[in-house]
Design a protein around this motif. Structure first.
Motif, PDB file in Angstrom:
ATOM      1  N   UNK A   1      -0.163   8.900   8.794  1.00  0.00           N
ATOM      2  CA  UNK A   1      -0.963   9.959   8.189  1.00  0.00           C
ATOM      3  C   UNK A   1      -1.800   9.408   7.057  1.00  0.00           C
ATOM      4  N   UNK A   2      -1.699  10.033   5.895  1.00  0.00           N
ATOM      5  CA  UNK A   2      -2.477   9.592   4.726  1.00  0.00           C
ATOM      6  C   UNK A   2      -1.794   8.472   3.949  1.00  0.00           C
ATOM      7  N   UNK A   3      -0.581   8.166   4.309  1.00  0.00           N
ATOM      8  CA  UNK A   3       0.182   7.146   3.588  1.00  0.00           C
ATOM      9  C   UNK A   3       0.245   5.840   4.371  1.00  0.00           C
ATOM     10  N   UNK A   4       0.355   4.762   3.630  1.00  0.00           N
ATOM     11  CA  UNK A   4       0.610   3.453   4.219  1.00  0.00           C
ATOM     12  C   UNK A   4       1.912   2.965   3.589  1.00  0.00           C
ATOM     13  N   UNK A   5       2.861   2.645   4.438  1.00  0.00           N
ATOM     14  CA  UNK A   5       4.162   2.176   3.985  1.00  0.00           C
ATOM     15  C   UNK A   5       4.218   0.656   4.102  1.00  0.00           C
TER      16      UNK A   5
ATOM     17  N   UNK B   1      11.139   0.833   2.626  1.00  0.00           N
ATOM     18  CA  UNK B   1       9.687   0.988   2.761  1.00  0.00           C
ATOM     19  C   UNK B   1       9.194   1.691   1.508  1.00  0.00           C
ATOM     20  N   UNK B   2       7.959   1.383   1.122  1.00  0.00           N
ATOM     21  CA  UNK B   2       7.423   1.983  -0.104  1.00  0.00           C
ATOM     22  C   UNK B   2       5.910   2.127   0.039  1.00  0.00           C
ATOM     23  N   UNK B   3       5.377   3.187  -0.558  1.00  0.00           N
ATOM     24  CA  UNK B   3       3.938   3.438  -0.487  1.00  0.00           C
ATOM     25  C   UNK B   3       3.231   2.873  -1.710  1.00  0.00           C
ATOM     26  N   UNK B   4       1.908   2.786  -1.610  1.00  0.00           N
ATOM     27  CA  UNK B   4       1.088   2.330  -2.741  1.00  0.00           C
ATOM     28  C   UNK B   4       1.283   3.276  -3.922  1.00  0.00           C
TER      29      UNK B   4
END
Length: 109
Positions: free
Chosen positions: A67-71, A31-34
């Motif tokens: 939370x504040x992240x999108x994976x 998984x990785x965030x923007x």
């Protein structure tokens, strides 16, 4: 029969070299965030988000907000229309090469 809209969406999405590179980075991660995708890419976070939206609409990635992240993670089954299309033409060309081989043997015994 291959669903035309799916193969068109996948091909159109992966035709862009930046999007293809982004997809490869997502595939290489669980998984990785923007933010992680933006870091070192030379592309703005907004552009990365737009590319991810295209990949998501084509069914190639899925997102998981936390939370504040999108994976983001790859959705391997999104490539099925492409695999089906390639398999179809693989059979086509295999048959044509077999016919050519037969013809060449007949011409030059």
């Amino acid at each position: 029969m291959i669903e035309v809209t799916n193969i068109t969406a996948v091909l159109r999405t992966l035709a862009d070299p930046t999007r293809r590179a982004l997809f490869e980075r997502v595939v290489g991660s669980e998984e990785i965030t923007v933010v992680e995708l933006t870091r070192g890419s030379g592309v703005t976070q907004g552009a990365i988000s737009q590319h991810l939206k295209s990949l998501k609409l084509a069914g190639l990635v899925v997102e998981r907000p936390e939370g504040r992240n999108v994976y983001y993670r790859a959705r391997p089954e999104g490539l099925e229309p492409l695999v089906d299309w390639m398999s179809h033409y693989g059979v086509f060309w295999r048959d044509r090469f077999a016919n050519l081989r037969t013809l060449l043997k007949e011409i030059d015994p």
